[in-house]
Design a protein around this motif. Sequence first.
Motif, PDB file in Angstrom:
ATOM      1  N   ASP A  91      -9.983   6.048  -0.435  1.00  0.00           N
ATOM      2  CA  ASP A  91      -9.555   5.351   0.785  1.00  0.00           C
ATOM      3  C   ASP A  91      -8.929   4.019   0.414  1.00  0.00           C
ATOM      4  O   ASP A  91      -9.593   2.982   0.377  1.00  0.00           O
ATOM      5  CB  ASP A  91     -10.766   5.141   1.702  1.00  0.00           C
ATOM      6  N   ILE A  92      -7.628   4.019   0.131  1.00  0.00           N
ATOM      7  CA  ILE A  92      -6.959   2.790  -0.289  1.00  0.00           C
ATOM      8  C   ILE A  92      -6.858   1.793   0.864  1.00  0.00           C
ATOM      9  O   ILE A  92      -6.991   0.581   0.662  1.00  0.00           O
ATOM     10  CB  ILE A  92      -5.563   3.097  -0.889  1.00  0.00           C
ATOM     11  N   VAL A  93      -6.648   2.273   2.091  1.00  0.00           N
ATOM     12  CA  VAL A  93      -6.573   1.370   3.235  1.00  0.00           C
ATOM     13  C   VAL A  93      -7.914   0.676   3.448  1.00  0.00           C
ATOM     14  O   VAL A  93      -7.985  -0.542   3.666  1.00  0.00           O
ATOM     15  CB  VAL A  93      -6.144   2.131   4.500  1.00  0.00           C
TER      16      VAL A  93
ATOM     17  N   SER B  52       4.103  -1.504   3.589  1.00  0.00           N
ATOM     18  CA  SER B  52       4.015  -0.086   3.261  1.00  0.00           C
ATOM     19  C   SER B  52       5.266   0.621   3.761  1.00  0.00           C
ATOM     20  O   SER B  52       5.925   0.149   4.698  1.00  0.00           O
ATOM     21  CB  SER B  52       2.772   0.549   3.901  1.00  0.00           C
TER      22      SER B  52
ATOM     23  N   ALA C 148      -1.119   6.500   0.406  1.00  0.00           N
ATOM     24  CA  ALA C 148      -2.415   6.535   1.088  1.00  0.00           C
ATOM     25  C   ALA C 148      -2.803   7.951   1.500  1.00  0.00           C
ATOM     26  O   ALA C 148      -3.974   8.351   1.370  1.00  0.00           O
ATOM     27  CB  ALA C 148      -2.379   5.618   2.307  1.00  0.00           C
TER      28      ALA C 148
ATOM     29  N   ILE D 114       0.850  -1.193   0.000  1.00  0.00           N
ATOM     30  CA  ILE D 114       0.000   0.000   0.000  1.00  0.00           C
ATOM     31  C   ILE D 114       0.884   1.239   0.000  1.00  0.00           C
ATOM     32  O   ILE D 114       1.731   1.416   0.879  1.00  0.00           O
ATOM     33  CB  ILE D 114      -0.917   0.027   1.237  1.00  0.00           C
TER      34      ILE D 114
ATOM     35  N   VAL E 226      -0.037   3.706   7.807  1.00  0.00           N
ATOM     36  CA  VAL E 226      -0.781   2.649   7.125  1.00  0.00           C
ATOM     37  C   VAL E 226      -0.641   1.347   7.906  1.00  0.00           C
ATOM     38  O   VAL E 226      -1.623   0.644   8.173  1.00  0.00           O
ATOM     39  CB  VAL E 226      -0.277   2.471   5.683  1.00  0.00           C
TER      40      VAL E 226
ATOM     41  N   LEU F 206      -2.718   9.371   9.115  1.00  0.00           N
ATOM     42  CA  LEU F 206      -3.364   9.525   7.809  1.00  0.00           C
ATOM     43  C   LEU F 206      -4.472  10.554   7.887  1.00  0.00           C
ATOM     44  O   LEU F 206      -5.248  10.578   8.850  1.00  0.00           O
ATOM     45  CB  LEU F 206      -3.948   8.185   7.347  1.00  0.00           C
TER      46      LEU F 206
END
Length: 673
Positions: free
Chosen positions: A423-425, A449, A413, A410, A454, A622
């Motif tokens: 929202d990639i997470v 990551s 982010a 990932i 993350v 984040l």
Amino acid sequence: MNNSIFLCNIQFTKDAGGFCVTGINLDNATSIAMFDPKEKTYNINGKDVKGHFMVDYTGAQIYDNVSMNQAIFSRPDFYDGMSAALNADDVLSGKTPPRFWLNVQYEAFYNQHGVQLVDIVLEMLTLYKIDFVSSPEIGFLRSINGKVNKMKTKVVFQFLNGNDVEPTTNQSYSTIVKDLAAIKSYASGIMVPKEYIWPVKPDKYLGPPTTLVPDAHKQGLEVYATGFANDFFTSYSYNYDPTAEYLQFIVKGESVDGLVTDFPSGASNSIGQALIISNNGASGVYPGSTDLAYQQAIDDGADIIDCSVQMTKDGTSFCLNTADLMEDTTAMTKFMSRSSNVPEIQTKSGIFSFDLTWNEIQSLQPQISSPFGSGFQRNPANKNSGKFVLLSEFLELAKAKEVTGILINISNAAYLASKKGLDIVGAVSTALSNATFDKQVTQQVLIQSDDSSVLSKYKDISSYKRVFLVEDNIGDTPKKTVDEIKKYAEAVNLPKSAIVKVSGSLLTGMSNVVKELKDANLTVFVHTLRNEFMSMAFDYWSDPNMEIATYIHSAMVDGVVTDFPATTNRYLRSPCSDLHNVPTILPAQAGELQSTVLPTLLPPAEAPLPPLEVANVVDPPLPAVTNVDTPAAPAPAPPPPTPPPPPSGAWANTVNHGLSLVAITMLVINLIL
């Protein structure tokens, strides 16, 4: 595990159904007594045995009514009754059958009950790919001798305890072992209790080894040692360490050819089996992160397949090396007007996945990446083969193929959340949950990551292993930094340069980074290994196997990330990966080759690489995912300037290789003269 073989002690029902159950008497290993309380007594190989026997039931009765129990009473019974008896035909007829070893016994008993053991086994060998078939009965092995395809199946004679009597010859096994030449006439190998090789004295310490292994090898017989279990005490000489016991049979004296154990992961690790982790699948063979690249990685023996997750404008998560589509797709031919500058991600302009919809990306073709330019193309016949893979499809493939594990990378982010409303997470977490990876422990899940925030999102999922990705060149990891990493990760993925020091295409030394991390109980991976000679220091003599050997045996990494999983798999499966074998592939000795080069031809000494500081590890929390309205198309970026020649990149290495080659060639000539 790719280096493991499933051994089935097969028992047969009255209608010739084969089930994998240890022991002719089913009472210890199954729940048969709950189905049928009535016991029987049979004379089997001269001994009266009372209990329940497979041959008294049909396959349907066993399959529908009998479950498996833990036969070793000192082990937890948590899983008793949870699994049905394992039918050998079901295992072997599956889509991805394991490597299979069929162990057969009690021919006379089965024949008395109308089950013709030889005919059934020969039929199984015809129908399925069975790697090994073994038996402790010479008569059975002689009956199948000449009827087995020796290129497909190895035939192995199993020794029981020395005082036990072999039913065909009525000789004790301790007598039979003295005539290995006779065994060679009907078998290609032997499976022996470990005490045949390393006897244990009455005081429970090891005695001197026997000569069985070298004697068998001289006769052309392979040797497989059996009787290993991590929770069985055998000798004080091992100090209760099962790994020490495994290694006793591998590195002390002449090595056996295999170990038969209740705990295959321990034996496998003792052999030094580092994890093979793909880099965008087998991206050296097919375009990276495509269906073909992932399938090839699996076929080539990768333990862990990886997906670097990217996001589209409309919130679709898929696998690709980077968010910039210019290198790994044909985006430049179609969407050059959509290129933009995103300094938070990279210094050069690009065409980014988060600026295109999934339908737009699907209109492109994947494109194989050649890291060292057009002069070193990779598999041009399949330059644009394969299709892009959704994250959900990647997870489905990993489950269907039962790979050892997956690595989910990932990146970006914070930028995606704050600037693109993506929202990639959350997308990764949802996909893993939907595929039930958060509810199982059979397949490893590695979350990688370079962003500590993350990794923090996954701290409460104990079945996941977090990997901190280091991409910068570093020369040291101070204790404060290591302590900080441990707050966020259980493993670290290092670049090659952080482990083996290189100057002007020559190895100059080894750093202490791997040791510093492993001393803190962190797992260490290295990235990225490639086969092209341009990627390697000259000390490896353009042989990727030497580079693999160096990172595994000298640096002692726990896994290698590679574009070519097949190369690492072939190395690890080869006897040449065993440093105690002759011949073997030896690791390069950093600095050794440099000492043979004339000082005037060496490049200037380089400054030491900086340490990895705490500030390089800790990231701010984040940001919240913003609501972003559909923006206007980004302004076209100016054409990228022609990049200057890299000061220490691949093409600069061409000159260095040449200089090294001249220096070494001159040295050899001078020595000859």
